[in-house]
Design a protein around this motif. Structure first.
Motif, PDB file in Angstrom:
ATOM      1  N   CYS A   4       2.805  15.109 -13.162  1.00 23.65           N
ATOM      2  CA  CYS A   4       1.765  15.720 -14.003  1.00 23.65           C
ATOM      3  C   CYS A   4       1.552  17.189 -13.644  1.00 23.65           C
ATOM      4  CB  CYS A   4       0.452  14.948 -13.876  1.00 23.65           C
ATOM      5  SG  CYS A   4       0.485  13.325 -14.649  1.00 23.65           S
ATOM      6  N   LEU A   5       1.557  17.508 -12.359  1.00 26.24           N
ATOM      7  CA  LEU A   5       1.368  18.893 -11.933  1.00 26.24           C
ATOM      8  C   LEU A   5       2.535  19.771 -12.377  1.00 26.24           C
ATOM      9  CD1 LEU A   5      -0.113  18.418  -8.355  1.00 26.24           C
ATOM     10  CD2 LEU A   5      -1.300  19.248 -10.393  1.00 26.24           C
ATOM     11  N   VAL A   6       3.756  19.260 -12.244  1.00 25.90           N
ATOM     12  CA  VAL A   6       4.927  20.022 -12.682  1.00 25.90           C
ATOM     13  C   VAL A   6       4.892  20.221 -14.193  1.00 25.90           C
ATOM     14  CG1 VAL A   6       7.449  19.909 -12.921  1.00 25.90           C
ATOM     15  CG2 VAL A   6       6.376  19.407 -10.726  1.00 25.90           C
ATOM     16  N   TYR A   7       4.545  19.188 -14.925  1.00 28.65           N
ATOM     17  CA  TYR A   7       4.463  19.283 -16.385  1.00 28.65           C
ATOM     18  C   TYR A   7       3.391  20.293 -16.788  1.00 28.65           C
ATOM     19  CZ  TYR A   7       3.912  17.966 -21.260  1.00 28.65           C
ATOM     20  OH  TYR A   7       3.840  17.994 -22.617  1.00 28.65           O
ATOM     21  N   GLN A  53       0.828  -1.203   0.000  1.00 26.70           N
ATOM     22  CA  GLN A  53       0.000   0.000   0.000  1.00 26.70           C
ATOM     23  C   GLN A  53       0.864   1.255   0.000  1.00 26.70           C
ATOM     24  OE1 GLN A  53      -2.418  -0.643   3.445  1.00 26.70           O
ATOM     25  NE2 GLN A  53      -3.991  -1.750   2.296  1.00 26.70           N
ATOM     26  N   ARG A  54       1.940   1.247   0.741  1.00 25.91           N
ATOM     27  CA  ARG A  54       2.847   2.403   0.773  1.00 25.91           C
ATOM     28  C   ARG A  54       3.497   2.633  -0.580  1.00 25.91           C
ATOM     29  NH1 ARG A  54       6.194   1.706   6.413  1.00 25.91           N
ATOM     30  NH2 ARG A  54       4.410   1.853   7.800  1.00 25.91           N
ATOM     31  N   LEU A  55       3.952   1.556  -1.210  1.00 25.39           N
ATOM     32  CA  LEU A  55       4.576   1.679  -2.522  1.00 25.39           C
ATOM     33  C   LEU A  55       3.581   2.162  -3.570  1.00 25.39           C
ATOM     34  CD1 LEU A  55       6.894  -1.464  -2.588  1.00 25.39           C
ATOM     35  CD2 LEU A  55       7.565   0.938  -2.417  1.00 25.39           C
ATOM     36  N   THR A  56       2.364   1.643  -3.511  1.00 33.17           N
ATOM     37  CA  THR A  56       1.323   2.083  -4.441  1.00 33.17           C
ATOM     38  C   THR A  56       1.036   3.571  -4.254  1.00 33.17           C
ATOM     39  OG1 THR A  56       0.330  -0.116  -4.417  1.00 33.17           O
ATOM     40  CG2 THR A  56      -1.044   1.687  -5.199  1.00 33.17           C
ATOM     41  N   ALA A  57       0.920   4.009  -3.024  1.00 33.45           N
ATOM     42  CA  ALA A  57       0.666   5.426  -2.746  1.00 33.45           C
ATOM     43  C   ALA A  57       1.838   6.290  -3.215  1.00 33.45           C
ATOM     44  CB  ALA A  57       0.428   5.631  -1.252  1.00 33.45           C
ATOM     45  N   ALA A  58       3.051   5.821  -3.019  1.00 24.20           N
ATOM     46  CA  ALA A  58       4.231   6.580  -3.451  1.00 24.20           C
ATOM     47  C   ALA A  58       4.294   6.703  -4.968  1.00 24.20           C
ATOM     48  CB  ALA A  58       5.504   5.921  -2.921  1.00 24.20           C
ATOM     49  N   VAL A  59       3.959   5.636  -5.672  1.00 21.27           N
ATOM     50  CA  VAL A  59       3.967   5.666  -7.138  1.00 21.27           C
ATOM     51  C   VAL A  59       2.913   6.635  -7.655  1.00 21.27           C
ATOM     52  CG1 VAL A  59       3.445   4.298  -9.198  1.00 21.27           C
ATOM     53  CG2 VAL A  59       4.976   3.389  -7.461  1.00 21.27           C
ATOM     54  N   PHE A  60       1.701   6.541  -7.118  1.00 20.33           N
ATOM     55  CA  PHE A  60       0.640   7.448  -7.561  1.00 20.33           C
ATOM     56  C   PHE A  60       0.946   8.904  -7.206  1.00 20.33           C
ATOM     57  CE2 PHE A  60      -2.168   3.621  -7.754  1.00 20.33           C
ATOM     58  CZ  PHE A  60      -2.413   3.708  -9.114  1.00 20.33           C
ATOM     59  N   ALA A  61       1.538   9.149  -6.051  1.00 23.58           N
ATOM     60  CA  ALA A  61       1.916  10.513  -5.671  1.00 23.58           C
ATOM     61  C   ALA A  61       2.989  11.058  -6.595  1.00 23.58           C
ATOM     62  CB  ALA A  61       2.397  10.540  -4.219  1.00 23.58           C
ATOM     63  N   SER A  62       3.940  10.210  -6.982  1.00 26.80           N
ATOM     64  CA  SER A  62       4.985  10.635  -7.911  1.00 26.80           C
ATOM     65  C   SER A  62       4.417  10.970  -9.283  1.00 26.80           C
ATOM     66  CB  SER A  62       6.042   9.537  -8.060  1.00 26.80           C
ATOM     67  OG  SER A  62       6.660   9.300  -6.831  1.00 26.80           O
ATOM     68  N   ILE A  63       3.492  10.144  -9.756  1.00 28.56           N
ATOM     69  CA  ILE A  63       2.855  10.407 -11.049  1.00 28.56           C
ATOM     70  C   ILE A  63       2.054  11.700 -10.993  1.00 28.56           C
ATOM     71  CG2 ILE A  63       1.092   9.571 -12.660  1.00 28.56           C
ATOM     72  CD1 ILE A  63       2.077   6.717 -11.978  1.00 28.56           C
ATOM     73  N   LEU A  64       1.297  11.898  -9.925  1.00 35.35           N
ATOM     74  CA  LEU A  64       0.514  13.123  -9.773  1.00 35.35           C
ATOM     75  C   LEU A  64       1.430  14.340  -9.720  1.00 35.35           C
ATOM     76  CD1 LEU A  64      -2.167  14.610  -9.296  1.00 35.35           C
ATOM     77  CD2 LEU A  64      -1.842  14.172  -6.854  1.00 35.35           C
ATOM     78  N   GLY A  65       2.512  14.260  -8.970  1.00 35.78           N
ATOM     79  CA  GLY A  65       3.459  15.366  -8.877  1.00 35.78           C
ATOM     80  C   GLY A  65       4.092  15.693 -10.222  1.00 35.78           C
ATOM     81  N   GLU A  77      -1.149  31.834 -18.811  1.00 31.03           N
ATOM     82  CA  GLU A  77      -0.041  32.638 -18.306  1.00 31.03           C
ATOM     83  C   GLU A  77      -0.013  32.713 -16.783  1.00 31.03           C
ATOM     84  OE1 GLU A  77       1.899  37.045 -19.029  1.00 31.03           O
ATOM     85  OE2 GLU A  77       0.379  36.298 -20.396  1.00 31.03           O
ATOM     86  N   ALA A  78      -1.180  32.812 -16.152  1.00 31.44           N
ATOM     87  CA  ALA A  78      -1.226  32.917 -14.688  1.00 31.44           C
ATOM     88  C   ALA A  78      -0.663  31.665 -14.016  1.00 31.44           C
ATOM     89  CB  ALA A  78      -2.651  33.164 -14.226  1.00 31.44           C
ATOM     90  N   VAL A  79      -0.961  30.497 -14.569  1.00 31.22           N
ATOM     91  CA  VAL A  79      -0.460  29.244 -13.985  1.00 31.22           C
ATOM     92  C   VAL A  79       1.052  29.155 -14.149  1.00 31.22           C
ATOM     93  CG1 VAL A  79      -0.524  26.727 -14.178  1.00 31.22           C
ATOM     94  CG2 VAL A  79      -2.636  28.023 -14.354  1.00 31.22           C
ATOM     95  N   HIS A  80       1.522  29.466 -15.333  1.00 30.24           N
ATOM     96  CA  HIS A  80       2.960  29.396 -15.589  1.00 30.24           C
ATOM     97  C   HIS A  80       3.724  30.396 -14.724  1.00 30.24           C
ATOM     98  CE1 HIS A  80       6.627  28.629 -17.845  1.00 30.24           C
ATOM     99  NE2 HIS A  80       6.842  29.923 -17.789  1.00 30.24           N
ATOM    100  N   ASN A  81       3.219  31.613 -14.621  1.00 33.80           N
ATOM    101  CA  ASN A  81       3.890  32.637 -13.816  1.00 33.80           C
ATOM    102  C   ASN A  81       3.888  32.288 -12.337  1.00 33.80           C
ATOM    103  OD1 ASN A  81       4.590  34.120 -16.042  1.00 33.80           O
ATOM    104  ND2 ASN A  81       2.827  35.482 -15.896  1.00 33.80           N
ATOM    105  N   ALA A  82       2.802  31.680 -11.853  1.00 27.91           N
ATOM    106  CA  ALA A  82       2.743  31.277 -10.443  1.00 27.91           C
ATOM    107  C   ALA A  82       3.804  30.217 -10.158  1.00 27.91           C
ATOM    108  CB  ALA A  82       1.358  30.755 -10.099  1.00 27.91           C
ATOM    109  N   ALA A  83       3.958  29.264 -11.053  1.00 26.83           N
ATOM    110  CA  ALA A  83       4.980  28.231 -10.867  1.00 26.83           C
ATOM    111  C   ALA A  83       6.375  28.839 -10.950  1.00 26.83           C
ATOM    112  CB  ALA A  83       4.812  27.142 -11.925  1.00 26.83           C
ATOM    113  N   HIS A  84       6.558  29.763 -11.875  1.00 25.77           N
ATOM    114  CA  HIS A  84       7.850  30.423 -12.049  1.00 25.77           C
ATOM    115  C   HIS A  84       8.219  31.224 -10.802  1.00 25.77           C
ATOM    116  CE1 HIS A  84      10.646  33.440 -13.881  1.00 25.77           C
ATOM    117  NE2 HIS A  84      11.123  32.342 -14.401  1.00 25.77           N
TER     118      HIS A  84
END
Length: 63
Positions: free
Chosen positions: A34-37, A20-32, A45-52
């Motif tokens: 995707c969010l960074v991408y 369960q821990r490994l599954t949660a870690a894999v899904f969290a990594s994929i979600l992270g 522009e607002a989303v890109h500038n906020a990340a920048h």
């Protein structure tokens, strides 16, 4: 058949917890990733500038 360790937990329960821990870690990594991408390559522009700005405030070199 599961064996009981000195702590009173069965070994099969420990394996399930690790799975369960490994599954949660894999899904969290994929979600992270995707969010960074999304934030890095967003045409909104607002989303890109906020990340920048967040990268700069954390002293993370981005360019």
């Amino acid at each position: 058949m599961s064996t009981i360790s000195s702590t009173g937990h069965s070994s099969s329960a420990s394996a399930t917890t690790l799975t369960q821990r490994l599954t949660a870690a894999v899904f969290a990594s994929i979600l992270g990733a995707c969010l960074v991408y999304f934030a890095g390559f967003s045409h909104i522009e607002a989303v890109h500038n906020a990340a920048h700005d967040t990268r700069h405030s954390a002293a993370f070199p981005c360019h």
